[in-house]
Design an enzyme around this catalytic site. Structure first.
Site, short mmCIF file in Angstrom:
data_model
loop_
_atom_site.label_atom_id
_atom_site.label_comp_id
_atom_site.label_asym_id
_atom_site.label_seq_id
_atom_site.Cartn_x
_atom_site.Cartn_y
_atom_site.Cartn_z
N SER A 48 0.89 -1.30 -0.10
CA SER A 48 0.08 -0.04 -0.05
C SER A 48 1.02 1.19 0.04
CB SER A 48 -1.01 -0.06 1.09
OG SER A 48 -1.99 -1.22 1.06
N ASN A 49 1.89 1.21 0.76
CA ASN A 49 2.93 2.42 0.81
C ASN A 49 3.71 2.64 -0.61
OD1 ASN A 49 3.33 3.64 3.57
ND2 ASN A 49 2.92 1.45 3.82
N LYS A 172 0.18 -11.16 5.57
CA LYS A 172 0.63 -9.85 6.25
C LYS A 172 -0.84 -9.34 6.90
CE LYS A 172 2.32 -5.32 4.91
NZ LYS A 172 1.26 -4.54 5.62
N ILE A 215 6.40 -7.17 8.36
CA ILE A 215 6.16 -6.40 7.10
C ILE A 215 5.44 -5.22 7.38
CG2 ILE A 215 5.41 -6.56 4.45
CD1 ILE A 215 4.99 -9.32 4.81
#
Length: 314
Positions: A48-49, A172, A215
């Site tokens: 997402s980053n 994750k 993560i």
């Protein structure tokens, strides 16, 4: 049988753009190298980053290729590359998994589709992830992040059922649910299925509960500090590890409040001398000159520690 990625610290790397929202290749390479030198086990491209949803298919593939190439050319062949391949259809997700392998990733991280939340029943979610895993040429991992999937939050029973698939090798948990994490680590073999917390706020707590590491976004700023927690834990210095974990927890919450992706880029550009805080719309850039407020002192403390650790290892 497919294997999970090795235990350790993984970072969903931010992706740097120029003022025209095109790839800033020198900054991307500089960031990949700082993370590798900081001791991360692997880099997640298009978490997402990494603004995956803001990229074209070709750009997503190029970002993976560029990351793998940069690592290989600088002696970091052992640093793992995981690719985010989430999409809103099963067909597109399968294609992105093939692209990821061709570009050099060894594993993929798959978000649950969320355009039609009422239709994403437990059976539909299980069918989606199994079909993707059947088709993927590399092992898949389940990405549970309710914030970006319209509130869809997979429970431990669903993830545990998916863990039985021979090509689904991990998860994750950006939900930050330690109870869910512990239920998975205590019921599924870690040799077959790696469970990672998705936030630094519960990094050490996750490790104590049997996780495979982390993560998380905050290692974009401070990879060496995260490695220090890992090493202190391995050395049995739990009190010292927990003290540093407290700093990570405060800083992680503060960066999120400051602006998440935009804040991470702004901090990196100001503190480490590469990149600019450009993001793709509808995200808005942020200037680090305006940072302050609750928690900012903890971010500054973390930055001082990270720079000390960088100088110490230089």
């Amino acid at each position: 049988m497919s294997s999970p990625p090795p235990s350790g610290i993984y970072v969903p790397a931010v992706l740097f753009f120029d003022e025209n929202e095109e790839f800033d290749v020198p900054a991307i390479k500089a960031h990949v190298l700082r993370l590798a030198k900081g001791g991360v086990t692997g880099i997640l491209v298009q978490g997402s980053n990494g603004e995956a949803q803001h990229l074209s298919h070709d750009e997503r593939k190029e970002a993976i290729r560029l990351t793998r190439k940069t690592l290989d050319e600088n002696g970091f062949q052992d640093v793992v590359v995981i690719a985010g391949t989430g999409a809103q259809s099963t067909r597109e997700t399968k294609k992105l998994c093939v692209d990821a392998k061709e570009a050099g990733a060894t594993h993929v991280l798959v978000l649950t589709p969320s355009t039609w939340p009422p239709r994403m029943t437990k059976d539909a979610i299980i069918r989606f992830h199994r079909e993707v895993a059947d088709a993927s040429p590399i092992p898949t991992m389940i990405y549970n992040f309710p914030t970006v999937t319209a509130g869809i939050n997979l429970d431990s029973d669903t993830i545990g059922t998916l863990a039985e698939h021979p090509n689904i090798v991990g998860t994750k948990l950006s939900c930050g649910d330690i109870g869910k994490l512990h239920r998975l680590t205590s019921s599924v073999s870690p040799e077959k299925f790696a469970t990672f917390p998705g936030t630094s706020s519960v990094y050490l707590q996750g490790v104590l509960s049997g996780s495979a590491g982390l993560i998380g976004a905050l290692p974009n700023i401070a990879p060496k500090a995260h490695l220090s927690v890992w090493n202190l834990y391995k050395e049995g210095k739990l009190d010292d590890a927990m003290k540093l974990q407290a700093l990570l927890g405060h800083a992680d919450a503060a960066v999120s409040k400051l602006g998440g992706i935009s804040a991470i880029k702004a901090i990196i550009a100001k503190e480490f001398g590469y990149g600019q805080p450009h993001v793709r719309g509808p995200l808005l850039p942020i200037s680090a000159d305006n940072f302050g407020g609750p928690g900012w002192d903890k971010v500054k403390e973390l930055l001082e520690l990270e720079k000390f650790l960088m100088a110490e290892s230089a």
